[in-house]
Design a protein around this motif. Sequence first.
Motif, PDB file in Angstrom:
ATOM      1  N   GLY A 121     -11.031  28.133  -4.409  1.00 14.99           N
ATOM      2  CA  GLY A 121     -10.914  29.574  -4.556  1.00 14.99           C
ATOM      3  C   GLY A 121     -11.184  30.383  -3.308  1.00 14.99           C
ATOM      4  N   GLN A 122     -11.227  29.752  -2.153  1.00 16.37           N
ATOM      5  CA  GLN A 122     -11.460  30.451  -0.887  1.00 16.37           C
ATOM      6  C   GLN A 122     -10.276  30.208   0.034  1.00 16.37           C
ATOM      7  OE1 GLN A 122     -14.140  32.508   0.529  1.00 16.37           O
ATOM      8  NE2 GLN A 122     -12.370  32.745   1.861  1.00 16.37           N
ATOM      9  N   ILE A 144     -14.698  33.727  -8.751  1.00 10.33           N
ATOM     10  CA  ILE A 144     -15.029  32.359  -9.173  1.00 10.33           C
ATOM     11  C   ILE A 144     -14.911  31.375  -8.010  1.00 10.33           C
ATOM     12  CG2 ILE A 144     -14.383  32.738 -11.585  1.00 10.33           C
ATOM     13  CD1 ILE A 144     -11.791  31.105 -10.955  1.00 10.33           C
ATOM     14  N   ASN A 145     -14.788  31.895  -6.783  1.00 12.95           N
ATOM     15  CA  ASN A 145     -14.689  30.982  -5.641  1.00 12.95           C
ATOM     16  C   ASN A 145     -15.926  30.097  -5.574  1.00 12.95           C
ATOM     17  OD1 ASN A 145     -15.826  33.638  -4.928  1.00 12.95           O
ATOM     18  ND2 ASN A 145     -16.243  32.681  -2.970  1.00 12.95           N
ATOM     19  N   THR A 147     -16.394  27.459  -7.384  1.00 12.85           N
ATOM     20  CA  THR A 147     -16.597  26.733  -8.643  1.00 12.85           C
ATOM     21  C   THR A 147     -15.477  25.710  -8.844  1.00 12.85           C
ATOM     22  OG1 THR A 147     -15.285  28.240 -10.022  1.00 12.85           O
ATOM     23  CG2 THR A 147     -17.601  28.833  -9.638  1.00 12.85           C
ATOM     24  N   ASP A 148     -15.698  24.790  -9.766  1.00 10.69           N
ATOM     25  CA  ASP A 148     -14.681  23.779 -10.075  1.00 10.69           C
ATOM     26  C   ASP A 148     -13.473  24.393 -10.786  1.00 10.69           C
ATOM     27  OD1 ASP A 148     -16.123  21.740  -8.912  1.00 10.69           O
ATOM     28  OD2 ASP A 148     -17.179  21.239 -10.762  1.00 10.69           O
ATOM     29  N   LYS A 149     -13.655  25.558 -11.370  1.00 12.06           N
ATOM     30  CA  LYS A 149     -12.567  26.258 -12.076  1.00 12.06           C
ATOM     31  C   LYS A 149     -11.588  26.916 -11.094  1.00 12.06           C
ATOM     32  CE  LYS A 149     -12.329  29.926 -15.545  1.00 12.06           C
ATOM     33  NZ  LYS A 149     -13.123  30.849 -16.353  1.00 12.06           N
ATOM     34  N   ALA A 150     -12.020  27.093  -9.866  1.00  7.25           N
ATOM     35  CA  ALA A 150     -11.239  27.839  -8.864  1.00  7.25           C
ATOM     36  C   ALA A 150     -10.059  27.025  -8.330  1.00  7.25           C
ATOM     37  CB  ALA A 150     -12.142  28.267  -7.713  1.00  7.25           C
TER      38      ALA A 150
END
Length: 198
Positions: A121-122, A144-145, A147-150
Motif C-alpha cells: 500500500g505504499q 491501510i498502507n 498492512t497485509d490487506k494493502a
Amino acid sequence: MRKCYLIIAAIAFVILSGCDNKKAIVDGITQYELPLMERQESNQITHLINHDGMYRSEQYAANSTLVIDLDYYKSQKISRGDVVYFKTDAKEEEISNKKRKGYDVARVVALPGETLLVKKGQIYINGRVLDTFYGKEYYTNGFINGTDKALSMDKETVLLDGQYLLASDVWWRGGFTEPLPKDKITGRVIGWIKSQNE
C-alpha cells in the motif's frame, strides 16, 4: 580504547545504514481539498464524476461537478499531485452505450522516466517512498498502507519519456492507469461546483 572502537563502529553503522535508505519524495504542497467555485470561466468546462475512485469527501463523490481548466497546461507543466482531465481508451461504442466515458479524472503519481512500484500500500518512485497522502493506500475511512490487506504490485511500471502514471485516490475503486502519453492529458481540475439541488 574499547570505547573508541565502539564509537567508530556506531558511526560506521549509521553511515552504512543511511546508504540503504533513499530519501523520500515529499509533496507538502498538494492538498486533497479543492476550492469551491461559483461559476466557470470561458476557458473552463465542467466534468460530472460518475464513480467513487477519487472519493474521500463530497467534492469528489459520484455526481459531483468538477471544474477543468483546458488551458492550464499551455503555460504550466504537469506536476506530481495534479488531478488531471484525460482522454480514456474507451471505444465509441462503449461511450455511446454509456458503459464508459471518453474522459475521466485522476491524480498524477509518476512522471516521465520514473519507475513506480507499490509495496504493502505504499508507492515507491525510483525506489524512494512517495511521502504524501496520495502515496499510500486509502480504504473507505482510513489508510491501510503497511498492512497485509494493502495492495502490492508484482513488478515495477517503467515510464518512458512523455508518459505519466495516474491513480485514483481510492485505489480499490479506481486503481492505476497504464502509462499515459502527455497528449491524452487535456486539462487540470481546479475546483468544484456544488449541486444546485443543495
